[in-house]
Write a protein that holds these residues in place. Structure first.
Motif, PDB file in Angstrom:
ATOM      1  N   MET A 144     -16.180  54.665 -55.645  1.00 55.37           N
ATOM      2  CA  MET A 144     -15.578  55.132 -57.004  1.00 55.37           C
ATOM      3  C   MET A 144     -16.474  55.004 -57.974  1.00 55.37           C
ATOM      4  O   MET A 144     -17.579  54.101 -57.857  1.00 55.37           O
ATOM      5  CB  MET A 144     -14.551  53.655 -56.921  1.00 55.37           C
ATOM      6  N   THR A 145     -16.545  55.855 -58.761  1.00 58.99           N
ATOM      7  CA  THR A 145     -17.363  56.080 -60.031  1.00 58.99           C
ATOM      8  C   THR A 145     -16.812  55.030 -61.169  1.00 58.99           C
ATOM      9  O   THR A 145     -15.792  54.933 -61.625  1.00 58.99           O
ATOM     10  CB  THR A 145     -17.670  57.356 -60.498  1.00 58.99           C
ATOM     11  N   TYR A 146     -17.996  54.161 -61.771  1.00 59.06           N
ATOM     12  CA  TYR A 146     -17.540  53.575 -62.943  1.00 59.06           C
ATOM     13  C   TYR A 146     -17.182  54.306 -64.064  1.00 59.06           C
ATOM     14  O   TYR A 146     -18.017  55.185 -64.388  1.00 59.06           O
ATOM     15  CB  TYR A 146     -18.773  52.618 -63.281  1.00 59.06           C
ATOM     16  N   GLN A 147     -16.149  53.944 -64.866  1.00 60.68           N
ATOM     17  CA  GLN A 147     -15.781  54.539 -66.134  1.00 60.68           C
ATOM     18  C   GLN A 147     -15.936  53.567 -67.168  1.00 60.68           C
ATOM     19  O   GLN A 147     -15.017  52.612 -66.952  1.00 60.68           O
ATOM     20  CB  GLN A 147     -14.396  55.418 -65.843  1.00 60.68           C
ATOM     21  N   SER A 148     -16.339  53.839 -68.162  1.00 55.94           N
ATOM     22  CA  SER A 148     -16.197  52.955 -69.379  1.00 55.94           C
ATOM     23  C   SER A 148     -14.870  52.831 -70.059  1.00 55.94           C
ATOM     24  O   SER A 148     -14.149  53.625 -69.710  1.00 55.94           O
ATOM     25  CB  SER A 148     -17.220  53.310 -70.488  1.00 55.94           C
ATOM     26  N   PRO A 149     -14.550  51.754 -70.481  1.00 55.72           N
ATOM     27  CA  PRO A 149     -13.180  51.677 -71.239  1.00 55.72           C
ATOM     28  C   PRO A 149     -13.153  52.811 -72.391  1.00 55.72           C
ATOM     29  O   PRO A 149     -12.087  52.980 -72.218  1.00 55.72           O
ATOM     30  CB  PRO A 149     -13.518  50.182 -71.840  1.00 55.72           C
ATOM     31  N   GLN A 150     -14.166  53.101 -72.703  1.00 59.41           N
ATOM     32  CA  GLN A 150     -14.064  54.140 -73.886  1.00 59.41           C
ATOM     33  C   GLN A 150     -13.634  55.513 -73.204  1.00 59.41           C
ATOM     34  O   GLN A 150     -12.723  56.188 -73.810  1.00 59.41           O
ATOM     35  CB  GLN A 150     -15.221  54.460 -74.659  1.00 59.41           C
ATOM     36  N   TYR A 151     -14.351  55.546 -72.265  1.00 57.16           N
ATOM     37  CA  TYR A 151     -14.017  56.845 -71.344  1.00 57.16           C
ATOM     38  C   TYR A 151     -12.315  56.808 -70.694  1.00 57.16           C
ATOM     39  O   TYR A 151     -11.497  57.878 -71.138  1.00 57.16           O
ATOM     40  CB  TYR A 151     -14.708  57.198 -70.191  1.00 57.16           C
ATOM     41  N   GLN A 152     -12.154  55.849 -70.345  1.00 57.29           N
ATOM     42  CA  GLN A 152     -10.548  55.425 -69.935  1.00 57.29           C
ATOM     43  C   GLN A 152      -9.768  55.671 -71.075  1.00 57.29           C
ATOM     44  O   GLN A 152      -8.595  56.426 -70.564  1.00 57.29           O
ATOM     45  CB  GLN A 152     -10.582  54.324 -69.231  1.00 57.29           C
ATOM     46  N   GLN A 153     -10.129  55.222 -71.924  1.00 59.46           N
ATOM     47  CA  GLN A 153      -9.153  55.106 -73.356  1.00 59.46           C
ATOM     48  C   GLN A 153      -9.110  56.811 -73.746  1.00 59.46           C
ATOM     49  O   GLN A 153      -7.849  57.181 -74.125  1.00 59.46           O
ATOM     50  CB  GLN A 153      -9.493  54.475 -74.587  1.00 59.46           C
ATOM     51  N   ALA A 154     -10.053  57.455 -73.688  1.00 62.19           N
ATOM     52  CA  ALA A 154      -9.985  58.822 -74.066  1.00 62.19           C
ATOM     53  C   ALA A 154      -9.476  59.629 -73.008  1.00 62.19           C
ATOM     54  O   ALA A 154      -8.394  60.577 -73.585  1.00 62.19           O
ATOM     55  CB  ALA A 154     -11.705  59.410 -74.371  1.00 62.19           C
ATOM     56  N   LYS A 155      -9.372  59.450 -71.795  1.00 62.57           N
ATOM     57  CA  LYS A 155      -8.582  60.110 -70.728  1.00 62.57           C
ATOM     58  C   LYS A 155      -7.241  59.701 -70.823  1.00 62.57           C
ATOM     59  O   LYS A 155      -6.619  60.692 -70.852  1.00 62.57           O
ATOM     60  CB  LYS A 155      -9.391  59.583 -69.370  1.00 62.57           C
ATOM     61  N   THR A 156      -6.849  58.544 -71.086  1.00 65.66           N
ATOM     62  CA  THR A 156      -5.579  58.393 -71.307  1.00 65.66           C
ATOM     63  C   THR A 156      -4.837  59.109 -72.613  1.00 65.66           C
ATOM     64  O   THR A 156      -3.719  59.523 -72.467  1.00 65.66           O
ATOM     65  CB  THR A 156      -5.317  56.870 -71.568  1.00 65.66           C
ATOM     66  N   LEU A 157      -5.574  59.142 -73.509  1.00 72.89           N
ATOM     67  CA  LEU A 157      -5.161  59.901 -74.801  1.00 72.89           C
ATOM     68  C   LEU A 157      -5.117  61.881 -74.252  1.00 72.89           C
ATOM     69  O   LEU A 157      -4.109  62.077 -74.741  1.00 72.89           O
ATOM     70  CB  LEU A 157      -6.193  59.859 -76.174  1.00 72.89           C
ATOM     71  N   LEU A 158      -6.024  61.955 -73.704  1.00 74.65           N
ATOM     72  CA  LEU A 158      -6.074  63.366 -73.324  1.00 74.65           C
ATOM     73  C   LEU A 158      -4.801  63.689 -72.315  1.00 74.65           C
ATOM     74  O   LEU A 158      -4.225  64.799 -72.607  1.00 74.65           O
ATOM     75  CB  LEU A 158      -7.389  63.648 -72.535  1.00 74.65           C
ATOM     76  N   ASP A 159      -4.409  62.737 -71.374  1.00 70.42           N
ATOM     77  CA  ASP A 159      -3.395  62.950 -70.563  1.00 70.42           C
ATOM     78  C   ASP A 159      -1.972  62.712 -71.172  1.00 70.42           C
ATOM     79  O   ASP A 159      -0.788  63.112 -70.576  1.00 70.42           O
ATOM     80  CB  ASP A 159      -3.440  61.826 -69.418  1.00 70.42           C
ATOM     81  N   SER A 160      -1.766  62.158 -72.352  1.00 73.88           N
ATOM     82  CA  SER A 160      -0.610  61.849 -73.114  1.00 73.88           C
ATOM     83  C   SER A 160      -0.270  63.226 -73.668  1.00 73.88           C
ATOM     84  O   SER A 160      -0.934  63.671 -74.412  1.00 73.88           O
ATOM     85  CB  SER A 160      -0.922  60.772 -74.117  1.00 73.88           C
ATOM     86  N   PRO A 161       1.155  63.558 -73.492  1.00 70.90           N
ATOM     87  CA  PRO A 161       1.549  64.780 -74.140  1.00 70.90           C
ATOM     88  C   PRO A 161       1.830  64.546 -75.608  1.00 70.90           C
ATOM     89  O   PRO A 161       1.996  65.614 -76.466  1.00 70.90           O
ATOM     90  CB  PRO A 161       2.991  65.016 -73.381  1.00 70.90           C
ATOM     91  N   GLU A 162       1.996  63.441 -76.173  1.00 66.25           N
ATOM     92  CA  GLU A 162       2.000  63.256 -77.568  1.00 66.25           C
ATOM     93  C   GLU A 162       0.873  63.514 -78.367  1.00 66.25           C
ATOM     94  O   GLU A 162       0.868  63.796 -79.482  1.00 66.25           O
ATOM     95  CB  GLU A 162       2.436  61.798 -77.850  1.00 66.25           C
ATOM     96  N   THR A 163      -0.521  63.438 -77.772  1.00 61.39           N
ATOM     97  CA  THR A 163      -1.669  63.647 -78.258  1.00 61.39           C
ATOM     98  C   THR A 163      -1.875  64.912 -78.796  1.00 61.39           C
ATOM     99  O   THR A 163      -1.810  65.776 -77.793  1.00 61.39           O
ATOM    100  CB  THR A 163      -2.893  63.046 -77.483  1.00 61.39           C
ATOM    101  N   LEU A 164      -2.285  65.111 -79.961  1.00 60.99           N
ATOM    102  CA  LEU A 164      -2.456  66.522 -80.350  1.00 60.99           C
ATOM    103  C   LEU A 164      -4.090  66.791 -80.666  1.00 60.99           C
ATOM    104  O   LEU A 164      -4.577  67.976 -80.375  1.00 60.99           O
ATOM    105  CB  LEU A 164      -1.724  66.877 -81.716  1.00 60.99           C
ATOM    106  N   THR A 165      -4.775  65.755 -81.074  1.00 60.75           N
ATOM    107  CA  THR A 165      -6.132  66.165 -81.239  1.00 60.75           C
ATOM    108  C   THR A 165      -6.994  64.805 -80.725  1.00 60.75           C
ATOM    109  O   THR A 165      -6.390  63.536 -80.761  1.00 60.75           O
ATOM    110  CB  THR A 165      -6.577  66.202 -82.784  1.00 60.75           C
TER     111      THR A 165
END
Length: 79
Positions: free
Chosen positions: A1-22
């Motif tokens: 498993m590759t380490y993912q920083s908390p900032q990356y995880q937060q950005a990925k969560t935002l990207l995956d959210s259908p409510e996020t526009l930008t």
């Protein structure tokens, strides 16, 4: 498993959210695997980020998630 920083995880969560526009430019940089300074340099030099449209709001730079998802080969999941 590759380490993912908390900032990356937060950005990925935002990207995956259908409510996020930008996303902010630093969040897009994390997802694209480039540094923040390089991200801002490319935007300053080309007016775009890897062919993605950018939205300038004062000093803030926003990246629409639709084109970013397409560039990353992701599709929005149907609910």
């Amino acid at each position: 498993m590759t380490y993912q920083s908390p900032q990356y995880q937060q950005a990925k969560t935002l990207l995956d959210s259908p409510e996020t526009l930008t996303l902010d430019a630093p969040e897009a940089a994390l997802l694209l695997g480039i540094s923040k300074p390089h991200c801002y340099q490319v935007i300053a030099e080309t007016g775009t980020l890897a062919g993605l449209p950018i939205i300038k709001l004062g000093n803030r730079i926003k990246i629409p998630v639709g084109p970013l998802r397409a560039l990353l080969g992701l599709t929005q999941q149907a609910s």
